[in-house]
Design a protein around this motif. Sequence first.
Motif, PDB file in Angstrom:
ATOM      1  N   PRO A 203       0.722  -1.368   0.105  1.00 40.79           N
ATOM      2  CA  PRO A 203      -0.195   0.221   0.004  1.00 40.79           C
ATOM      3  C   PRO A 203       0.805   1.125   0.032  1.00 40.79           C
ATOM      4  O   PRO A 203       2.047   1.267   0.374  1.00 40.79           O
ATOM      5  CB  PRO A 203      -0.745  -0.244   1.205  1.00 40.79           C
ATOM      6  CG  PRO A 203       0.182  -0.924   2.061  1.00 40.79           C
ATOM      7  CD  PRO A 203       0.908  -1.689   1.241  1.00 40.79           C
ATOM      8  N   ALA A 204       0.306   2.251  -0.497  1.00 47.82           N
ATOM      9  CA  ALA A 204       0.856   3.793  -0.563  1.00 47.82           C
ATOM     10  C   ALA A 204      -0.031   4.706   0.120  1.00 47.82           C
ATOM     11  O   ALA A 204      -0.990   4.749  -0.299  1.00 47.82           O
ATOM     12  CB  ALA A 204       1.312   3.780  -2.139  1.00 47.82           C
ATOM     13  N   THR A 205       0.866   5.673   0.290  1.00 47.99           N
ATOM     14  CA  THR A 205       0.094   7.098   0.643  1.00 47.99           C
ATOM     15  C   THR A 205      -0.344   7.801  -0.610  1.00 47.99           C
ATOM     16  O   THR A 205       0.293   7.916  -1.448  1.00 47.99           O
ATOM     17  CB  THR A 205       0.698   7.939   1.693  1.00 47.99           C
ATOM     18  OG1 THR A 205       1.920   8.253   1.122  1.00 47.99           O
ATOM     19  CG2 THR A 205       1.123   7.028   2.952  1.00 47.99           C
ATOM     20  N   PRO A 206      -1.198   8.820  -0.303  1.00 47.19           N
ATOM     21  CA  PRO A 206      -1.267   9.593  -1.607  1.00 47.19           C
ATOM     22  C   PRO A 206      -0.143  10.665  -1.973  1.00 47.19           C
ATOM     23  O   PRO A 206       0.072  10.630  -3.179  1.00 47.19           O
ATOM     24  CB  PRO A 206      -2.674  10.737  -1.023  1.00 47.19           C
ATOM     25  CG  PRO A 206      -3.293   9.797  -0.071  1.00 47.19           C
ATOM     26  CD  PRO A 206      -2.277   8.869   0.540  1.00 47.19           C
ATOM     27  N   ASP A 207       0.644  10.950  -0.856  1.00 42.60           N
ATOM     28  CA  ASP A 207       1.934  11.719  -1.175  1.00 42.60           C
ATOM     29  C   ASP A 207       2.660  10.996  -2.006  1.00 42.60           C
ATOM     30  O   ASP A 207       3.534  11.159  -2.888  1.00 42.60           O
ATOM     31  CB  ASP A 207       2.399  12.175   0.096  1.00 42.60           C
ATOM     32  CG  ASP A 207       1.798  13.159   0.653  1.00 42.60           C
ATOM     33  OD1 ASP A 207       1.084  13.917   0.059  1.00 42.60           O
ATOM     34  OD2 ASP A 207       1.690  13.529   2.071  1.00 42.60           O
ATOM     35  N   ASP A 208       2.770   9.588  -1.506  1.00 44.14           N
ATOM     36  CA  ASP A 208       3.686   8.573  -2.309  1.00 44.14           C
ATOM     37  C   ASP A 208       3.420   8.456  -3.791  1.00 44.14           C
ATOM     38  O   ASP A 208       4.213   8.113  -4.737  1.00 44.14           O
ATOM     39  CB  ASP A 208       3.725   7.125  -1.473  1.00 44.14           C
ATOM     40  CG  ASP A 208       4.562   6.923  -0.192  1.00 44.14           C
ATOM     41  OD1 ASP A 208       5.413   8.004  -0.072  1.00 44.14           O
ATOM     42  OD2 ASP A 208       4.053   6.347   0.500  1.00 44.14           O
ATOM     43  N   ILE A 209       1.839   8.463  -3.882  1.00 42.62           N
ATOM     44  CA  ILE A 209       1.417   8.346  -5.392  1.00 42.62           C
ATOM     45  C   ILE A 209       2.031   9.615  -6.213  1.00 42.62           C
ATOM     46  O   ILE A 209       2.539   9.567  -7.410  1.00 42.62           O
ATOM     47  CB  ILE A 209      -0.065   8.123  -5.405  1.00 42.62           C
ATOM     48  CG1 ILE A 209      -0.210   6.881  -4.637  1.00 42.62           C
ATOM     49  CG2 ILE A 209      -0.528   8.338  -7.049  1.00 42.62           C
ATOM     50  CD1 ILE A 209      -2.003   6.590  -4.485  1.00 42.62           C
ATOM     51  N   LEU A 210       1.839  10.878  -5.519  1.00 36.17           N
ATOM     52  CA  LEU A 210       2.089  11.909  -6.131  1.00 36.17           C
ATOM     53  C   LEU A 210       3.634  12.035  -6.463  1.00 36.17           C
ATOM     54  O   LEU A 210       4.045  12.328  -7.388  1.00 36.17           O
ATOM     55  CB  LEU A 210       1.477  13.373  -5.474  1.00 36.17           C
ATOM     56  CG  LEU A 210       0.029  13.442  -5.455  1.00 36.17           C
ATOM     57  CD1 LEU A 210      -0.411  14.447  -4.665  1.00 36.17           C
ATOM     58  CD2 LEU A 210      -0.583  13.466  -6.674  1.00 36.17           C
ATOM     59  N   ALA A 211       4.387  11.668  -5.554  1.00 35.88           N
ATOM     60  CA  ALA A 211       5.880  11.410  -5.571  1.00 35.88           C
ATOM     61  C   ALA A 211       6.328  10.458  -6.837  1.00 35.88           C
ATOM     62  O   ALA A 211       7.207  10.927  -7.488  1.00 35.88           O
ATOM     63  CB  ALA A 211       6.443  11.070  -4.414  1.00 35.88           C
ATOM     64  N   ALA A 212       5.777   9.457  -6.951  1.00 32.90           N
ATOM     65  CA  ALA A 212       6.075   8.526  -7.858  1.00 32.90           C
ATOM     66  C   ALA A 212       5.804   9.243  -9.391  1.00 32.90           C
ATOM     67  O   ALA A 212       6.605   8.945 -10.234  1.00 32.90           O
ATOM     68  CB  ALA A 212       5.229   7.047  -7.725  1.00 32.90           C
ATOM     69  N   ILE A 213       4.442   9.911  -9.523  1.00 33.63           N
ATOM     70  CA  ILE A 213       4.079  10.446 -10.830  1.00 33.63           C
ATOM     71  C   ILE A 213       5.232  11.508 -10.911  1.00 33.63           C
ATOM     72  O   ILE A 213       5.855  11.515 -12.157  1.00 33.63           O
ATOM     73  CB  ILE A 213       2.802  11.121 -10.560  1.00 33.63           C
ATOM     74  CG1 ILE A 213       1.780   9.953 -10.494  1.00 33.63           C
ATOM     75  CG2 ILE A 213       2.730  11.796 -11.861  1.00 33.63           C
ATOM     76  CD1 ILE A 213       0.368  10.305 -10.200  1.00 33.63           C
ATOM     77  N   ALA A 214       5.622  12.402 -10.136  1.00 34.68           N
ATOM     78  CA  ALA A 214       6.708  13.259 -10.429  1.00 34.68           C
ATOM     79  C   ALA A 214       7.781  12.577 -10.908  1.00 34.68           C
ATOM     80  O   ALA A 214       8.481  13.082 -11.576  1.00 34.68           O
ATOM     81  CB  ALA A 214       6.940  14.296  -9.158  1.00 34.68           C
ATOM     82  N   LEU A 215       8.273  11.690 -10.004  1.00 32.60           N
ATOM     83  CA  LEU A 215       9.673  10.905 -10.406  1.00 32.60           C
ATOM     84  C   LEU A 215       9.402  10.338 -11.845  1.00 32.60           C
ATOM     85  O   LEU A 215      10.337  10.375 -12.524  1.00 32.60           O
ATOM     86  CB  LEU A 215       9.746   9.737  -9.324  1.00 32.60           C
ATOM     87  CG  LEU A 215      10.959   8.873  -9.683  1.00 32.60           C
ATOM     88  CD1 LEU A 215      12.256   9.794  -9.627  1.00 32.60           C
ATOM     89  CD2 LEU A 215      11.106   7.958  -8.574  1.00 32.60           C
ATOM     90  N   ALA A 216       8.232   9.749 -12.234  1.00 30.39           N
ATOM     91  CA  ALA A 216       8.115   9.100 -13.422  1.00 30.39           C
ATOM     92  C   ALA A 216       8.292  10.204 -14.533  1.00 30.39           C
ATOM     93  O   ALA A 216       8.818   9.867 -15.653  1.00 30.39           O
ATOM     94  CB  ALA A 216       6.958   8.291 -13.651  1.00 30.39           C
ATOM     95  N   LEU A 217       7.663  11.197 -14.339  1.00 32.10           N
ATOM     96  CA  LEU A 217       7.593  12.312 -15.244  1.00 32.10           C
ATOM     97  C   LEU A 217       8.875  13.137 -15.540  1.00 32.10           C
ATOM     98  O   LEU A 217       9.331  13.320 -16.514  1.00 32.10           O
ATOM     99  CB  LEU A 217       6.474  13.470 -15.123  1.00 32.10           C
ATOM    100  CG  LEU A 217       5.120  12.883 -14.994  1.00 32.10           C
ATOM    101  CD1 LEU A 217       4.115  14.061 -14.763  1.00 32.10           C
ATOM    102  CD2 LEU A 217       4.666  12.590 -16.445  1.00 32.10           C
ATOM    103  N   ALA A 218       9.811  12.854 -14.605  1.00 27.69           N
ATOM    104  CA  ALA A 218      11.031  13.351 -14.715  1.00 27.69           C
ATOM    105  C   ALA A 218      12.126  12.836 -15.388  1.00 27.69           C
ATOM    106  O   ALA A 218      13.128  13.128 -15.793  1.00 27.69           O
ATOM    107  CB  ALA A 218      11.433  13.681 -13.207  1.00 27.69           C
ATOM    108  N   ARG A 219      11.876  11.309 -15.618  1.00 26.61           N
ATOM    109  CA  ARG A 219      12.785  10.438 -16.007  1.00 26.61           C
ATOM    110  C   ARG A 219      12.662  10.629 -17.649  1.00 26.61           C
ATOM    111  O   ARG A 219      11.683  11.127 -18.357  1.00 26.61           O
ATOM    112  CB  ARG A 219      12.406   8.860 -15.907  1.00 26.61           C
ATOM    113  CG  ARG A 219      12.920   8.515 -14.546  1.00 26.61           C
ATOM    114  CD  ARG A 219      12.729   7.296 -14.158  1.00 26.61           C
ATOM    115  NE  ARG A 219      13.194   7.167 -12.793  1.00 26.61           N
ATOM    116  CZ  ARG A 219      13.142   5.861 -12.170  1.00 26.61           C
ATOM    117  NH1 ARG A 219      12.810   4.949 -12.906  1.00 26.61           N
ATOM    118  NH2 ARG A 219      13.658   5.623 -10.987  1.00 26.61           N
TER     119      ARG A 219
END
Length: 169
Positions: free
Chosen positions: A153-169
């Motif tokens: 499971p993940a927190t909403p902040d973790d989801i947003l951080a993952a999205i930011a990381l994926a978009l930065a790649r």
Amino acid sequence: TGVQTCALPIFQVESIPHAGTEFRLLLRSAATSIAAPMTPEERVRSDFHGLRVLVVDDDDAVRAYTEEFLGGEGMQVSAVSNGRAALERLQAEPGAYDLVFTDQTMPHMTGVELLTAARAAGLALPFIVCSGYSDGDSRRLAADKGAVFLAKPATPDDILAAIALALAR
């Protein structure tokens, strides 16, 4: 490259008539988070309004939660229940999405298999591969193909951080 991980909170209910009901609350481990929780100001700055996301998950409850959460953050969300349907949609509309948010463990086609097929078809869009299992192979394969691995499971902040990381790649 190091593997990046995050987590997603999940509450599951399974009820079988005349047999009983099972409640599951999946809590994340503090060790799975890739980032410290965002402050309200940081969260406002993480503006993903209009981001076009394809959500792929065979679990109706998880797919609905993810679709609702991302939509609530201003993203344009489409959702399908399996990797084959996702691949068909991606190939039919190659520029329609900015990000794919997929579960790893699904029947017929896993998230990493979807990622591999998308890359083979020349689709270079960012991927987040999610799993509730500690499968090192999935983490490594996702990372090798440039995807972010998100542990459930993940927190909403973790989801947003993952999205930011994926978009930065």
